[in-house]
Design a protein around this motif. Sequence first.
Motif, PDB file in Angstrom:
ATOM      1  N   ILE A 141      79.654 -34.685  48.369  1.00 40.93           N
ATOM      2  CA  ILE A 141      78.190 -34.715  48.218  1.00 40.93           C
ATOM      3  C   ILE A 141      77.756 -34.982  46.784  1.00 40.93           C
ATOM      4  CG2 ILE A 141      77.905 -33.164  50.172  1.00 40.93           C
ATOM      5  CD1 ILE A 141      77.423 -30.889  48.223  1.00 40.93           C
ATOM      6  N   SER A 142      78.705 -35.199  45.871  1.00 43.78           N
ATOM      7  CA  SER A 142      78.342 -35.454  44.475  1.00 43.78           C
ATOM      8  C   SER A 142      79.188 -36.603  43.946  1.00 43.78           C
ATOM      9  CB  SER A 142      78.553 -34.198  43.620  1.00 43.78           C
ATOM     10  OG  SER A 142      79.932 -33.920  43.473  1.00 43.78           O
ATOM     11  N   ASP A 143      78.933 -36.979  42.685  1.00 37.83           N
ATOM     12  CA  ASP A 143      79.697 -38.051  42.049  1.00 37.83           C
ATOM     13  C   ASP A 143      80.671 -37.518  41.004  1.00 37.83           C
ATOM     14  OD1 ASP A 143      77.846 -37.184  40.272  1.00 37.83           O
ATOM     15  OD2 ASP A 143      77.046 -39.159  39.747  1.00 37.83           O
ATOM     16  N   PHE A 144      81.013 -36.231  41.096  1.00 43.61           N
ATOM     17  CA  PHE A 144      81.985 -35.663  40.157  1.00 43.61           C
ATOM     18  C   PHE A 144      83.375 -36.212  40.467  1.00 43.61           C
ATOM     19  CE2 PHE A 144      78.996 -31.872  39.933  1.00 43.61           C
ATOM     20  CZ  PHE A 144      78.544 -32.199  38.658  1.00 43.61           C
ATOM     21  N   GLU A 145      84.031 -36.791  39.446  1.00 42.13           N
ATOM     22  CA  GLU A 145      85.414 -37.185  39.636  1.00 42.13           C
ATOM     23  C   GLU A 145      86.317 -35.964  39.692  1.00 42.13           C
ATOM     24  OE1 GLU A 145      86.539 -39.948  36.644  1.00 42.13           O
ATOM     25  OE2 GLU A 145      85.086 -41.474  37.255  1.00 42.13           O
ATOM     26  N   ASP A 146      85.985 -34.935  38.906  1.00 41.88           N
ATOM     27  CA  ASP A 146      86.716 -33.673  38.926  1.00 41.88           C
ATOM     28  C   ASP A 146      85.806 -32.611  39.534  1.00 41.88           C
ATOM     29  OD1 ASP A 146      88.290 -31.476  38.582  1.00 41.88           O
ATOM     30  OD2 ASP A 146      88.164 -31.432  36.389  1.00 41.88           O
ATOM     31  N   PRO A 147      86.116 -32.115  40.752  1.00 44.38           N
ATOM     32  CA  PRO A 147      85.226 -31.130  41.387  1.00 44.38           C
ATOM     33  C   PRO A 147      85.067 -29.855  40.575  1.00 44.38           C
ATOM     34  CG  PRO A 147      86.848 -31.985  42.945  1.00 44.38           C
ATOM     35  CD  PRO A 147      87.259 -32.469  41.600  1.00 44.38           C
ATOM     36  N   TRP A 148      85.993 -29.563  39.694  1.00 46.84           N
ATOM     37  CA  TRP A 148      85.901 -28.338  38.907  1.00 46.84           C
ATOM     38  C   TRP A 148      84.815 -28.406  37.838  1.00 46.84           C
ATOM     39  CZ3 TRP A 148      89.772 -24.072  38.424  1.00 46.84           C
ATOM     40  CH2 TRP A 148      90.533 -23.954  39.589  1.00 46.84           C
ATOM     41  N   ARG A 149      84.253 -29.603  37.638  1.00 49.89           N
ATOM     42  CA  ARG A 149      83.098 -29.712  36.743  1.00 49.89           C
ATOM     43  C   ARG A 149      81.875 -29.043  37.353  1.00 49.89           C
ATOM     44  NH1 ARG A 149      81.965 -35.696  35.386  1.00 49.89           N
ATOM     45  NH2 ARG A 149      80.228 -34.652  34.303  1.00 49.89           N
ATOM     46  N   PHE A 150      81.904 -28.874  38.655  1.00 47.45           N
ATOM     47  CA  PHE A 150      80.835 -28.124  39.324  1.00 47.45           C
ATOM     48  C   PHE A 150      81.094 -26.640  39.092  1.00 47.45           C
ATOM     49  CE2 PHE A 150      79.062 -26.001  43.098  1.00 47.45           C
ATOM     50  CZ  PHE A 150      77.759 -26.440  43.021  1.00 47.45           C
ATOM     51  N   LYS A 151      80.290 -26.025  38.246  1.00 49.94           N
ATOM     52  CA  LYS A 151      80.560 -24.664  37.784  1.00 49.94           C
ATOM     53  C   LYS A 151      80.116 -23.591  38.767  1.00 49.94           C
ATOM     54  CE  LYS A 151      82.281 -26.286  34.012  1.00 49.94           C
ATOM     55  NZ  LYS A 151      83.760 -26.256  33.842  1.00 49.94           N
ATOM     56  N   GLY A 152      79.240 -23.927  39.677  1.00 47.16           N
ATOM     57  CA  GLY A 152      78.740 -22.914  40.590  1.00 47.16           C
ATOM     58  C   GLY A 152      79.620 -22.767  41.817  1.00 47.16           C
ATOM     59  N   GLN A 153      79.081 -22.067  42.785  1.00 43.67           N
ATOM     60  CA  GLN A 153      79.751 -21.874  44.058  1.00 43.67           C
ATOM     61  C   GLN A 153      78.808 -22.250  45.188  1.00 43.67           C
ATOM     62  OE1 GLN A 153      81.168 -17.828  44.260  1.00 43.67           O
ATOM     63  NE2 GLN A 153      83.151 -18.370  43.395  1.00 43.67           N
ATOM     64  N   ILE A 154      79.354 -22.879  46.206  1.00 41.68           N
ATOM     65  CA  ILE A 154      78.566 -23.241  47.383  1.00 41.68           C
ATOM     66  C   ILE A 154      78.724 -22.114  48.399  1.00 41.68           C
ATOM     67  CG2 ILE A 154      78.233 -24.904  49.228  1.00 41.68           C
ATOM     68  CD1 ILE A 154      79.335 -27.046  47.424  1.00 41.68           C
ATOM     69  N   VAL A 155      77.622 -21.480  48.722  1.00 37.67           N
ATOM     70  CA  VAL A 155      77.647 -20.373  49.669  1.00 37.67           C
ATOM     71  C   VAL A 155      76.879 -20.805  50.919  1.00 37.67           C
ATOM     72  CG1 VAL A 155      77.017 -17.976  50.082  1.00 37.67           C
ATOM     73  CG2 VAL A 155      77.716 -18.712  47.780  1.00 37.67           C
ATOM     74  N   PRO A 156      77.519 -20.879  52.068  1.00 38.75           N
ATOM     75  CA  PRO A 156      76.814 -21.270  53.303  1.00 38.75           C
ATOM     76  C   PRO A 156      75.700 -20.287  53.618  1.00 38.75           C
ATOM     77  CG  PRO A 156      79.200 -21.368  53.607  1.00 38.75           C
ATOM     78  CD  PRO A 156      78.966 -20.688  52.295  1.00 38.75           C
ATOM     79  N   VAL A 157      74.550 -20.824  53.975  1.00 39.30           N
ATOM     80  CA  VAL A 157      73.400 -19.971  54.301  1.00 39.30           C
ATOM     81  C   VAL A 157      72.945 -20.184  55.744  1.00 39.30           C
ATOM     82  CG1 VAL A 157      72.574 -19.856  51.934  1.00 39.30           C
ATOM     83  CG2 VAL A 157      71.810 -21.727  53.385  1.00 39.30           C
ATOM     84  N   VAL A 158      73.386 -21.278  56.377  1.00 31.23           N
ATOM     85  CA  VAL A 158      72.989 -21.544  57.763  1.00 31.23           C
ATOM     86  C   VAL A 158      73.904 -20.764  58.689  1.00 31.23           C
ATOM     87  CG1 VAL A 158      72.743 -23.301  59.537  1.00 31.23           C
ATOM     88  CG2 VAL A 158      72.108 -23.821  57.177  1.00 31.23           C
ATOM     89  N   ASP A 159      73.309 -19.965  59.533  1.00 30.27           N
ATOM     90  CA  ASP A 159      74.075 -19.183  60.499  1.00 30.27           C
ATOM     91  C   ASP A 159      73.611 -19.570  61.896  1.00 30.27           C
ATOM     92  OD1 ASP A 159      75.839 -17.433  61.568  1.00 30.27           O
ATOM     93  OD2 ASP A 159      74.609 -15.655  61.239  1.00 30.27           O
ATOM     94  N   ILE A 160      74.534 -19.966  62.732  1.00 26.79           N
ATOM     95  CA  ILE A 160      74.216 -20.410  64.082  1.00 26.79           C
ATOM     96  C   ILE A 160      74.605 -19.326  65.072  1.00 26.79           C
ATOM     97  CG2 ILE A 160      74.750 -22.116  65.868  1.00 26.79           C
ATOM     98  CD1 ILE A 160      75.121 -24.175  63.752  1.00 26.79           C
ATOM     99  N   ASP A 161      73.664 -19.001  65.951  1.00 29.98           N
ATOM    100  CA  ASP A 161      73.957 -18.062  67.023  1.00 29.98           C
ATOM    101  C   ASP A 161      74.663 -18.829  68.131  1.00 29.98           C
ATOM    102  OD1 ASP A 161      74.100 -16.069  68.846  1.00 29.98           O
ATOM    103  OD2 ASP A 161      71.944 -15.775  69.073  1.00 29.98           O
ATOM    104  N   VAL A 162      75.958 -18.648  68.237  1.00 30.71           N
ATOM    105  CA  VAL A 162      76.735 -19.434  69.200  1.00 30.71           C
ATOM    106  C   VAL A 162      76.349 -19.109  70.632  1.00 30.71           C
ATOM    107  CG1 VAL A 162      78.689 -19.778  67.657  1.00 30.71           C
ATOM    108  CG2 VAL A 162      78.587 -17.714  69.065  1.00 30.71           C
ATOM    109  N   SER A 163      75.726 -17.954  70.863  1.00 28.68           N
ATOM    110  CA  SER A 163      75.308 -17.624  72.228  1.00 28.68           C
ATOM    111  C   SER A 163      74.138 -18.482  72.693  1.00 28.68           C
ATOM    112  CB  SER A 163      74.928 -16.141  72.323  1.00 28.68           C
ATOM    113  OG  SER A 163      73.827 -15.849  71.459  1.00 28.68           O
ATOM    114  N   ASP A 164      73.413 -19.099  71.715  1.00 32.67           N
ATOM    115  CA  ASP A 164      72.272 -19.948  72.064  1.00 32.67           C
ATOM    116  C   ASP A 164      72.657 -21.417  72.214  1.00 32.67           C
ATOM    117  OD1 ASP A 164      70.606 -17.782  72.040  1.00 32.67           O
ATOM    118  OD2 ASP A 164      69.924 -18.072  69.976  1.00 32.67           O
ATOM    119  N   LEU A 165      73.896 -21.769  71.982  1.00 33.87           N
ATOM    120  CA  LEU A 165      74.309 -23.159  72.113  1.00 33.87           C
ATOM    121  C   LEU A 165      74.250 -23.567  73.586  1.00 33.87           C
ATOM    122  CD1 LEU A 165      77.320 -23.225  69.622  1.00 33.87           C
ATOM    123  CD2 LEU A 165      75.004 -24.087  69.270  1.00 33.87           C
TER     124      LEU A 165
END
Length: 409
Positions: A141-165
């Motif tokens: 999702i970015s143009d970083f050649e070295d992913p470690w240049r991304f200093k933050g952390q990606i934390v998933p926030v979308v939660d799917i209720d599998v019972s509603d699928l």
Amino acid sequence: NRTTNFFTSLIPAIRTEFSVLLRQDLLRGFGKADAEYEIEISRNNQDITAEEFRERVTDIIVQAQDRYWELDYAVNDLEVRKKALEYAETVLDQNQARFEVGTASRLEVVEAEAEVAARREELIRAQFTYRRVQDALVQMISDFEDPWRFKGQIVPVVDIDVSDLPEEPFERLMELAGELRPEIQREDLNIANYMVSLERSRNHLRPTLQLVAGYQWFGLGGNNIVRDYSGDNFFDAPIIDIIPGGFGDAMSQMLGGSFGGYIVGLNLQLPIKNVESRAVNAKAQIDLRRAEMNKQAVRQKVGLEVRDALTQVQMNKARLEASQATVRAEAERLQGEEARFEVGMGTTRLLIEAQRDLLTAKSVEVRARTELIKSHALLDKVVGRTFREHNIRLNDALETNVKDPTAQN
């Protein structure tokens, strides 16, 4: 026009003519012209490339979803490993306290220490797995050649209720795939192109019959020589008068409509054998039949993919239900072992095994939940509704991602 002909009374003569002719093909060429066929094929080809773009974008979206949910699994698995380490450290603290008062053996302390070390190693492995999955998502999702240049952390926030699928029947999914799947849409457009080519080839097999109708205006100008033919010298009659005239007279007569005439006629051309056009028509028929067979093959392939994706959804749903039942059973077992351990009737080995089995069951449950969500994303792809599910419009995506090569930065 200048001439020395004796019988020509206008020297020089200026002739003007204006014609309005209408030609209508009655057989060959009746209706669309060849250029119109080419325009229709070009428009279909443009739609084909749009469907190819949609297919490639769908693959990228599904790939991004897959990496996102793998990251979600890595986060949840990391939490499970942290909880496992907390359990092991609690057992170690209890055994050390019991060993100090003489109610536990040194072997039980060593077993607890080994279990803490093993679970700490699993936690470290889960941490690096999370980092590796995040690096893959960052790279996508970015143009970083070295992913470690991304200093933050990606934390998933979308939660799917599998019972509603939702659960959908195969017939409904195949109906949607016939309307939305890019491969089927491309085959429909290819068939449309071959039908256009066949129609054009049939047109060339016909004889040429044209209806021609029109009206013409004429004008004639020049110095009008008047001779006296009453004498004996007919071929050299004397000139008795010259009426002046010129280009203006010719134009005035033509524009005034003084001299005009209608034209009505039929122009018929019959080709002999017409071998070339017949060969083109035969090839167009073969291409059309091949395109129809290709469409049927694509529909069969799509049907197999839809059935396989639907089977994966059902399998992962059953797997999740089974893992949830296992988690409940292992949780009750752990509660029993903890109660036995607290009153001195249980052993460290049995308590550790109960903890390990519960954590393994939770890890399996997390994986089953992730696979169920991913299988629904795959089902959306094989049905062709990924764009619709994520409110993506094809024209907006093209305008956003395709730049004008002539535009200046």
